[in-house]
Design an enzyme around this catalytic site. Structure first.
Site, short mmCIF file in Angstrom:
data_model
loop_
_atom_site.label_atom_id
_atom_site.label_comp_id
_atom_site.label_asym_id
_atom_site.label_seq_id
_atom_site.Cartn_x
_atom_site.Cartn_y
_atom_site.Cartn_z
CG ASP A 97 -1.92 1.09 1.26
OD1 ASP A 97 -1.70 2.12 0.59
OD2 ASP A 97 -2.93 0.94 1.94
CG ASP A 119 -8.04 3.58 -8.00
OD1 ASP A 119 -8.21 3.15 -9.16
OD2 ASP A 119 -7.57 2.88 -7.08
CE LYS A 123 -19.91 9.09 -3.49
NZ LYS A 123 -20.08 7.69 -3.16
CG ASP A 155 -8.94 8.59 -17.94
OD1 ASP A 155 -8.31 8.20 -16.93
OD2 ASP A 155 -10.17 8.51 -18.05
CB THR A 192 -0.63 2.40 -18.40
OG1 THR A 192 -1.94 2.94 -18.51
CG2 THR A 192 0.36 3.52 -18.10
CE1 TYR A 194 -7.09 -0.07 -15.10
CE2 TYR A 194 -8.56 1.81 -15.02
CZ TYR A 194 -8.23 0.53 -14.62
OH TYR A 194 -9.04 -0.15 -13.74
C1 LIG Z 1 -6.91 2.54 -12.25
S1 LIG Z 1 -5.66 1.37 -11.96
C2 LIG Z 1 -4.35 1.84 -13.07
C3 LIG Z 1 -3.35 0.75 -13.27
C4 LIG Z 1 -2.14 1.10 -14.16
N1 LIG Z 1 -1.33 2.12 -13.56
C5 LIG Z 1 -2.57 1.52 -15.53
O1 LIG Z 1 -2.45 2.72 -15.86
O2 LIG Z 1 -3.03 0.67 -16.30
C6 LIG Z 1 -5.02 1.93 -10.38
C7 LIG Z 1 -4.17 0.87 -9.69
O3 LIG Z 1 -3.61 1.43 -8.52
C8 LIG Z 1 -3.70 0.49 -7.48
N2 LIG Z 1 -3.73 1.24 -6.21
C9 LIG Z 1 -4.67 2.11 -5.80
N3 LIG Z 1 -4.38 2.61 -4.59
C10 LIG Z 1 -3.20 2.03 -4.23
C11 LIG Z 1 -2.38 2.14 -3.08
N4 LIG Z 1 -2.72 2.94 -2.05
N5 LIG Z 1 -1.24 1.41 -3.03
C12 LIG Z 1 -0.91 0.60 -4.07
N6 LIG Z 1 -1.65 0.46 -5.19
C13 LIG Z 1 -2.78 1.17 -5.27
C14 LIG Z 1 -4.98 -0.27 -7.74
O4 LIG Z 1 -5.01 -1.53 -7.11
C15 LIG Z 1 -4.99 -0.35 -9.25
O5 LIG Z 1 -4.36 -1.53 -9.71
#
Ligand SMILES: C[S@@+](CC[C@H](N)C(=O)[O-])C[C@H]1O[C@@H](n2cnc3c(N)ncnc32)[C@H](O)[C@@H]1O
Length: 216
Positions: A97, A119, A123, A155, A192, A194
């Site tokens: 994390d 992410d 909100k 994006d 990436t 995404y």
């Molecule tokens: C929307 S995805 C994007 C994945 C990748 N970076 C891409 O562009 O394809 C966001 C990723 O960040 C990870 N993530 C979100 N919060 C996190 C955190 N606090 N620590 C580690 N990973 C995290 C999620 O599990 C997810 O796999």
């Protein structure tokens, strides 16, 4: 990114023990370059997902070490497969994390951070969870070298605007700002998962480079 839980993945990941590290606790703080066995720059991707970006970057930059941090092991498994298939010795992955980043890196240990399509937490009451919130920037400033950088792509326009405000409020230098990366002429972009998905939907990609100047 939410995948259906796959119970076999925890066991399958043990087959990647040279690539996916167990939670290192404090054992690697200040010693990441010893792990790689060189003195090359250390670059860390936060929220690595399925690993297309980190493996693409590591292929292009053999003269750098890469660490991918991802909270979900079910996602990181696919990144580990890519690292193995491409035989990349300069990548390590971690189910971890980002909130706890200060516990595994020493102050000034990292040369560059990457955040790609984090992410958005739309909100307002969840703003602190955005990986570009000032609370995270405090942590990044500690683990980055003076003058270290954060390269950011998304994006999500509202998230990008929010992030630019946070960088400015934190006194960071922001350069190479674009609201349409794929039409910006930027050379050497590595897509990436995404980014591929959103681009195919016609979404423009925002990007910037942020420099953490030393505090006075
Ligand atoms: C929307 S995805 C994007 C994945 C990748 N970076 C891409 O562009 O394809 C966001 C990723 O960040 C990870 N993530 C979100 N919060 C996190 C955190 N606090 N620590 C580690 N990973 C995290 C999620 O599990 C997810 O796999």
């Amino acid at each position: 990114m939410r995948l259906r839980k796959k119970p076999w993945i925890a066991e399958a990941l043990t087959g990647f023990s040279d690539i996916v590290l167990p939670n290192p606790g404090e054992t690697l703080q200040g010693k990441w370059l010893d792990l790689f066995g060189n003195r090359l720059p250390l670059q860390v991707e936060l929220g690595t997902g399925k690993g297309r970006f980190i493996t693409g970057m590591a292929e292009r930059q053999a003269q750098a070490n890469f660490v991918g941090i991802e909270a979900q092991q079910d996602v990181l498994y696919y990144a580990a497969q890519k690292v193995q298939a491409k035989e990349l010795a300069n990548v390590r992955l971690l189910v971890f994390d980002v909130n706890n980043i200060l516990t595994i890196f020493a102050p000034g240990e990292i040369d560059r951070l990457y955040i790609n399509f984090c992410d958005p937490w739309p909100k307002n009451r969840h703003a602190k969870r955005r990986l570009t919130h000032i609370g995270f920037l405090e942590k990044y400033r500690t683990v980055l070298k003076p003058g270290g950088q954060l390269w950011f792509k998304t994006d999500n326009r509202p998230l990008f605007e929010f992030s630019l405000e946070q960088f400015a409020a934190f006194g960071l230098k922001v350069e190479q700002v674009t609201y349409d990366l794929h039409r910006s002429g930027f050379d050497g972009n590595v897509m990436t998962e995404y980014e591929t998905k959103f681009s195919l939907l016609g979404q423009p990609i925002c990007r910037c480079e942020v420099t953490f100047t030393p505090t006075k």
